[in-house]
Design an enzyme around this catalytic site. Structure first.
Site, PDB file in Angstrom:
ATOM      1  N   ALA A  49       0.819  -1.220   0.000  1.00 36.43           N
ATOM      2  CA  ALA A  49       0.000   0.000   0.000  1.00 36.43           C
ATOM      3  C   ALA A  49       0.853   1.270   0.000  1.00 36.43           C
ATOM      4  O   ALA A  49       0.324   2.376   0.113  1.00 36.43           O
ATOM      5  CB  ALA A  49      -0.935  -0.006   1.208  1.00 36.43           C
ATOM      6  N   ASP A  50       2.160   1.122  -0.131  1.00 40.03           N
ATOM      7  CA  ASP A  50       3.065   2.275  -0.018  1.00 40.03           C
ATOM      8  C   ASP A  50       2.905   3.256  -1.191  1.00 40.03           C
ATOM      9  O   ASP A  50       2.962   2.862  -2.360  1.00 40.03           O
ATOM     10  CB  ASP A  50       4.515   1.773   0.029  1.00 40.03           C
ATOM     11  CG  ASP A  50       5.492   2.902   0.265  1.00 40.03           C
ATOM     12  OD1 ASP A  50       5.614   3.342   1.417  1.00 40.03           O
ATOM     13  OD2 ASP A  50       6.106   3.374  -0.714  1.00 40.03           O
TER      14      ASP A  50
END
Length: 302
Positions: free
Chosen positions: A255-256
């Site tokens: 999810a970065d």
């Protein structure tokens, strides 16, 4: 680990897939970094080994890493600890041959694997620092995260001065376990983040949370579950810590935001890819997700 004692300095022989200058580019990505300094091609870092603060001046030749001690040369018994610290900081235990083999066949990684050849994940050997930095960075931009870290370190850390420059060491969990939420609120930490950081410091002070225990668990899901059971640690933070502190090559902070931006850039997309699309793109990265992510982050610092 391969190193030699030269009396006033030590020499570390890294694996062949190592490029000190590539690592410096990553370490130099923020002007607000307080925990190391880069000057004239040398890397300065204040470390603590066996309770002793030691300033390191780290340089490199084509074959080796040289560590000098500008303030004072530590005792023989401490030199081994210095070599171990540098070895871990540059992730030199990781055998990267298989990563490059995979990356050269991969449509996302092929060009950057060669471009940044020898780049290593720049680790955060101290578990408390890794967790705190990840929590500080949650849901704020990187510039403000560095500002908060700087305030935190200057307020609660230790330092040494050399030739008019101050070098800082990250606060210990013992120190932070004894402070109040209001102490961190004064630095502009949110109430939640202040509670999380102090809670982790207390868990580490009581021995409930240790790096040794996490390293012993080894299996990805088990470590991930242990970390996400800690208040304030979600999936992204767990993967970040597994990647940067626990040397877990399969850690994947999917999810970065930086990862999404790098993929958009590398693939020339109109928009950031979805999580499902990233899973598809990463299907061949098996057990090298951490290095793939790190190389993609590096591509943002052109």
């Amino acid at each position: 680990m391969n190193w030699m004692d030269h009396g006033l300095s030590i020499e570390i022989i890294p694996p062949k897939e190592f490029n000190f200058n590539e690592c410096l580019v990553f370490l130099g990505r923020s002007e607000n970094e307080i925990l190391h300094q880069i000057r004239a091609g040398y890397l300065y870092k204040l470390v603590k080994i066996n309770g002793e603060l030691i300033l390191l001046k780290i340089g490199s030749t084509s074959q080796s890493i040289h560590v000098e001690f500008p303030i004072h040369t530590p005792s023989k018994s401490v030199l081994g600890g210095v070599a171990e610290y540098v070895w871990e900081w540059f992730d030199l235990d990781q055998e990267l041959g298989a990563f490059y083999q995979m990356a050269r066949q991969d449509r996302v990684l092929a060009s950057i694997a060669d471009k940044y050849y020898g780049l290593r994940i720049m680790c955060i050997p101290d578990l408390f620092e890794a967790l705190t930095w990840a929590i500080i960075g949650q849901q704020i931009n990187l510039t403000f995260a560095y500002t908060l870290k700087k305030r935190f370190v200057e307020q609660f850390g230790e330092c040494q001065t050399f030739k008019g420059q101050t070098f800082w060491f990250f606060p210990t969990y013992e120190k932070i376990a004894s402070i109040e939420v209001s102490d961190l609120r004064e630095l502009q930490f949110s109430v939640r983040k202040a509670e999380y950081v102090i809670g982790i410091a207390q868990a580490m002070t009581s021995g409930q949370l240790t790096k040794e225990d996490l390293l012993q668990q080894q299996e990805y899901q088990l470590v991930h579950r242990t970390l996400t059971a800690i208040r304030g640690v979600g999936a992204w933070t767990a993967d970040y810590v597994m990647m940067k502190c626990l040397h877990h090559p399969a850690a994947f902070p999917i999810a970065d935001v930086g990862l999404h931006n790098a993929l958009k850039l590398q693939l020339g997309l109109e928009r950031k890819p979805t999580i499902e699309e990233i899973r598809e793109l990463a299907s061949d990265w098996n057990s090298w997700q951490a290095y793939a992510t790190f190389y993609l982050w590096r591509s943002l610092y052109e």
